[in-house]
Design a protein around this motif. Structure first.
Motif, PDB file in Angstrom:
ATOM      1  N   TYR A 185       0.893  -1.358  -0.007  1.00 53.63           N
ATOM      2  CA  TYR A 185      -0.438  -0.205  -0.464  1.00 53.63           C
ATOM      3  C   TYR A 185       0.926   1.537   0.090  1.00 53.63           C
ATOM      4  CZ  TYR A 185       0.607  -0.758   4.986  1.00 53.63           C
ATOM      5  OH  TYR A 185       1.396  -0.817   6.334  1.00 53.63           O
ATOM      6  N   PHE A 186       1.918   1.247  -0.035  1.00 58.02           N
ATOM      7  CA  PHE A 186       3.316   2.532  -0.385  1.00 58.02           C
ATOM      8  C   PHE A 186       3.122   2.121  -1.110  1.00 58.02           C
ATOM      9  CE2 PHE A 186       5.022   1.660   4.144  1.00 58.02           C
ATOM     10  CZ  PHE A 186       5.428   2.644   4.372  1.00 58.02           C
ATOM     11  N   PRO A 187       3.528   4.259  -1.804  1.00 61.46           N
ATOM     12  CA  PRO A 187       3.351   4.630  -3.639  1.00 61.46           C
ATOM     13  C   PRO A 187       4.057   4.032  -3.851  1.00 61.46           C
ATOM     14  CG  PRO A 187       3.444   6.598  -1.456  1.00 61.46           C
ATOM     15  CD  PRO A 187       3.191   4.930  -0.703  1.00 61.46           C
ATOM     16  N   SER A 188       4.037   3.384  -5.589  1.00 60.44           N
ATOM     17  CA  SER A 188       4.904   2.975  -5.937  1.00 60.44           C
ATOM     18  C   SER A 188       5.965   3.941  -6.361  1.00 60.44           C
ATOM     19  CB  SER A 188       4.096   2.899  -7.547  1.00 60.44           C
ATOM     20  OG  SER A 188       3.966   4.307  -8.279  1.00 60.44           O
ATOM     21  N   PHE A 189       6.234   4.957  -6.031  1.00 56.17           N
ATOM     22  CA  PHE A 189       7.445   5.489  -6.362  1.00 56.17           C
ATOM     23  C   PHE A 189       8.551   5.232  -5.471  1.00 56.17           C
ATOM     24  CE2 PHE A 189       5.250   9.396  -4.620  1.00 56.17           C
ATOM     25  CZ  PHE A 189       5.682   9.246  -3.367  1.00 56.17           C
ATOM     26  N   LEU A 190       7.883   5.214  -4.141  1.00 61.40           N
ATOM     27  CA  LEU A 190       8.605   4.759  -3.348  1.00 61.40           C
ATOM     28  C   LEU A 190       8.817   3.092  -2.440  1.00 61.40           C
ATOM     29  CD1 LEU A 190       7.046   6.719   0.345  1.00 61.40           C
ATOM     30  CD2 LEU A 190       8.680   6.939  -1.039  1.00 61.40           C
ATOM     31  N   ALA A 191       7.668   2.160  -3.114  1.00 57.91           N
ATOM     32  CA  ALA A 191       7.683   1.026  -3.384  1.00 57.91           C
ATOM     33  C   ALA A 191       9.315   0.435  -3.652  1.00 57.91           C
ATOM     34  CB  ALA A 191       6.674   0.195  -3.682  1.00 57.91           C
ATOM     35  N   GLU A 192       9.540   1.301  -5.051  1.00 59.55           N
ATOM     36  CA  GLU A 192      10.827   0.741  -5.699  1.00 59.55           C
ATOM     37  C   GLU A 192      12.206   1.134  -4.848  1.00 59.55           C
ATOM     38  OE1 GLU A 192      10.424   3.360  -8.847  1.00 59.55           O
ATOM     39  OE2 GLU A 192       8.162   2.137  -9.993  1.00 59.55           O
ATOM     40  N   LEU A 193      12.112   1.289  -4.044  1.00 57.61           N
ATOM     41  CA  LEU A 193      13.373   1.894  -3.247  1.00 57.61           C
ATOM     42  C   LEU A 193      13.857   1.029  -2.602  1.00 57.61           C
ATOM     43  CD1 LEU A 193      12.635   5.608  -2.326  1.00 57.61           C
ATOM     44  CD2 LEU A 193      14.641   4.659  -3.377  1.00 57.61           C
ATOM     45  N   ASN A 194      14.602   0.948  -2.136  1.00 57.00           N
ATOM     46  CA  ASN A 194      15.179  -0.178  -1.255  1.00 57.00           C
ATOM     47  C   ASN A 194      14.599   0.529  -0.086  1.00 57.00           C
ATOM     48  OD1 ASN A 194      16.945  -2.037   0.084  1.00 57.00           O
ATOM     49  ND2 ASN A 194      18.859  -1.416  -0.278  1.00 57.00           N
ATOM     50  N   ARG A 195      14.658  -1.162   0.604  1.00 57.66           N
ATOM     51  CA  ARG A 195      13.749  -1.351   2.421  1.00 57.66           C
ATOM     52  C   ARG A 195      14.687  -0.220   3.415  1.00 57.66           C
ATOM     53  NH1 ARG A 195      14.638  -4.360   6.240  1.00 57.66           N
ATOM     54  NH2 ARG A 195      12.704  -4.630   7.944  1.00 57.66           N
ATOM     55  N   ASP A 196      16.420  -0.261   3.095  1.00 58.53           N
ATOM     56  CA  ASP A 196      16.634   0.140   4.331  1.00 58.53           C
ATOM     57  C   ASP A 196      16.837   1.513   3.759  1.00 58.53           C
ATOM     58  OD1 ASP A 196      17.295  -1.933   5.236  1.00 58.53           O
ATOM     59  OD2 ASP A 196      19.093  -2.683   4.025  1.00 58.53           O
ATOM     60  N   VAL A 197      17.110   1.512   2.175  1.00 58.96           N
ATOM     61  CA  VAL A 197      17.415   3.409   2.159  1.00 58.96           C
ATOM     62  C   VAL A 197      15.858   4.150   2.580  1.00 58.96           C
ATOM     63  CG1 VAL A 197      17.787   4.950   0.158  1.00 58.96           C
ATOM     64  CG2 VAL A 197      18.672   3.281   0.213  1.00 58.96           C
ATOM     65  N   LEU A 198      14.945   3.167   1.575  1.00 61.49           N
ATOM     66  CA  LEU A 198      13.697   3.513   2.579  1.00 61.49           C
ATOM     67  C   LEU A 198      13.566   4.485   3.879  1.00 61.49           C
ATOM     68  CD1 LEU A 198      11.170   5.217   1.461  1.00 61.49           C
ATOM     69  CD2 LEU A 198      10.056   2.279   1.672  1.00 61.49           C
ATOM     70  N   ILE A 199      13.562   3.271   4.909  1.00 67.44           N
ATOM     71  CA  ILE A 199      13.926   3.831   6.392  1.00 67.44           C
ATOM     72  C   ILE A 199      14.301   5.038   6.261  1.00 67.44           C
ATOM     73  CG2 ILE A 199      14.742   2.721   8.448  1.00 67.44           C
ATOM     74  CD1 ILE A 199      13.487   0.084   7.243  1.00 67.44           C
ATOM     75  N   ALA A 200      15.670   4.802   6.480  1.00 69.23           N
ATOM     76  CA  ALA A 200      16.804   6.336   6.821  1.00 69.23           C
ATOM     77  C   ALA A 200      15.915   7.837   6.368  1.00 69.23           C
ATOM     78  CB  ALA A 200      18.586   6.243   5.862  1.00 69.23           C
ATOM     79  N   GLY A 201      15.681   7.176   4.431  1.00 70.63           N
ATOM     80  CA  GLY A 201      14.390   8.615   4.166  1.00 70.63           C
ATOM     81  C   GLY A 201      13.192   9.364   4.967  1.00 70.63           C
ATOM     82  N   LEU A 202      12.705   7.942   5.313  1.00 64.52           N
ATOM     83  CA  LEU A 202      11.657   8.923   6.079  1.00 64.52           C
ATOM     84  C   LEU A 202      12.223   9.148   7.377  1.00 64.52           C
ATOM     85  CD1 LEU A 202       8.644   5.772   5.538  1.00 64.52           C
ATOM     86  CD2 LEU A 202       9.100   8.576   4.571  1.00 64.52           C
ATOM     87  N   SER A 203      13.287   9.029   8.613  1.00 64.59           N
ATOM     88  CA  SER A 203      13.475   8.517   9.395  1.00 64.59           C
ATOM     89  C   SER A 203      14.104  10.065   8.991  1.00 64.59           C
ATOM     90  CB  SER A 203      14.571   8.530  10.322  1.00 64.59           C
ATOM     91  OG  SER A 203      14.471   7.054  10.578  1.00 64.59           O
ATOM     92  N   LEU A 204      15.252  10.253   8.041  1.00 69.29           N
ATOM     93  CA  LEU A 204      15.603  12.485   7.901  1.00 69.29           C
ATOM     94  C   LEU A 204      14.654  12.988   7.212  1.00 69.29           C
ATOM     95  CD1 LEU A 204      19.367  11.309   5.876  1.00 69.29           C
ATOM     96  CD2 LEU A 204      18.810  11.938   8.179  1.00 69.29           C
ATOM     97  N   ALA A 205      13.419  12.274   7.228  1.00 74.22           N
ATOM     98  CA  ALA A 205      12.179  13.711   6.652  1.00 74.22           C
ATOM     99  C   ALA A 205      10.968  13.943   7.809  1.00 74.22           C
ATOM    100  CB  ALA A 205      11.393  12.571   5.371  1.00 74.22           C
ATOM    101  N   SER A 206      10.943  12.648   8.847  1.00 80.78           N
ATOM    102  CA  SER A 206      10.282  13.379  10.055  1.00 80.78           C
ATOM    103  C   SER A 206      10.959  14.012  10.622  1.00 80.78           C
ATOM    104  CB  SER A 206      10.545  12.127  11.075  1.00 80.78           C
ATOM    105  OG  SER A 206       9.746  12.401  11.504  1.00 80.78           O
ATOM    106  N   LEU A 207      13.124  14.019  10.716  1.00 81.80           N
ATOM    107  CA  LEU A 207      13.608  15.175  11.632  1.00 81.80           C
ATOM    108  C   LEU A 207      13.501  16.058  11.349  1.00 81.80           C
ATOM    109  CD1 LEU A 207      15.273  15.415  14.348  1.00 81.80           C
ATOM    110  CD2 LEU A 207      17.022  15.002  12.352  1.00 81.80           C
ATOM    111  N   GLY A 208      13.241  16.702   9.590  1.00 82.89           N
ATOM    112  CA  GLY A 208      13.370  17.500   8.585  1.00 82.89           C
ATOM    113  C   GLY A 208      11.877  18.354   8.678  1.00 82.89           C
ATOM    114  N   PHE A 209      10.704  17.482   9.348  1.00 82.08           N
ATOM    115  CA  PHE A 209       9.638  17.919   9.310  1.00 82.08           C
ATOM    116  C   PHE A 209       9.289  19.047  10.715  1.00 82.08           C
ATOM    117  CE2 PHE A 209       7.911  15.424   5.684  1.00 82.08           C
ATOM    118  CZ  PHE A 209       7.369  16.728   4.848  1.00 82.08           C
ATOM    119  N   PHE A 210       9.748  17.946  11.081  1.00 84.31           N
ATOM    120  CA  PHE A 210      10.504  18.420  12.978  1.00 84.31           C
ATOM    121  C   PHE A 210      10.807  19.589  12.919  1.00 84.31           C
ATOM    122  CE2 PHE A 210      11.775  18.409  17.279  1.00 84.31           C
ATOM    123  CZ  PHE A 210      10.459  18.442  17.849  1.00 84.31           C
ATOM    124  N   LEU A 211      12.213  20.048  12.355  1.00 81.13           N
ATOM    125  CA  LEU A 211      12.827  20.927  12.872  1.00 81.13           C
ATOM    126  C   LEU A 211      12.013  22.168  11.819  1.00 81.13           C
ATOM    127  CD1 LEU A 211      16.595  19.887  11.874  1.00 81.13           C
ATOM    128  CD2 LEU A 211      15.734  20.342  14.321  1.00 81.13           C
TER     129      LEU A 211
END
Length: 172
Positions: free
Chosen positions: A63-89
């Motif tokens: 159910y993740f969007p197709s452009f996110l599903a194409e990414l490597n799982r570890d890269v996606l986890i790191a990206g979402l974690s950094l995005a979360s930190l970025g949105f908090f800032l």
């Protein structure tokens, strides 16, 4: 009861008109930065849940969007974690900007009112009132935008929410 609601809304509109005559740009900026703050806070709260979902699964859920599903799982986890930190800032910076604009807008309101000082913390009370009014206005705009966005994707759910709100208002 409707008379009291009408009087209250009329008073709020009058107060808003006075604010917009004196500090229109400040009020609009506070509303915009409050919306940015609310949205970034929401995203900063929800993205870690997606990271937890990814950590608990062997692959990217379907159910993740197709452009996110194409990414490597570890890269996606790191990206979402950094995005979360970025949105908090972004949330923190937006709140600081709202505070600064509120101080500037309040000083301009007090300067334009030409009122004598009645009590010692008059500036703080004025700043609190102006900030609460601006945040309430921003919250109303956020709710309106959220209802419109929800109506775009789920019109029946939106009809139920609006209908429920009208019924409760009529009953109360």
């Amino acid at each position: 009861m409707f008379l009291e609601i009408y009087k209250s809304l009329r008073w709020e509109a009058s107060l808003g008109a006075k604010f917009f005559r004196v500090v229109a740009a400040h009020t609009v900026a506070i509303v915009l930065f409050t919306l940015v703050s609310q949205l970034s806070s929401l995203l900063a709260s929800l993205l870690p849940l997606k990271v937890v979902i990814l950590l608990g699964s062997d692959s990217v859920p379907h159910y993740f969007p197709s452009f996110l599903a194409e990414l490597n799982r570890d890269v996606l986890i790191a990206g979402l974690s950094l995005a979360s930190l970025g949105f908090f800032l972004v949330h923190l910076v937006s709140e600081r900007i709202v505070g600064w604009i509120t101080v500037v807008g309040t000083s301009r309101l007090l300067e334009k009112s030409h009122k004598m000082v009645l009590f010692e913390n008059q500036d703080q009370v004025a700043a609190g009132g102006y900030q609460r009014y601006s945040r309430a206005l921003a919250s109303g705009v956020f709710i309106g935008l959220a209802i419109c966005g929800l109506g775009w994707f789920y019109p029946k759910v939106t009809a139920v929410i609006v209908g429920y709100t009208v019924i409760v208002l009529l009953l109360l």
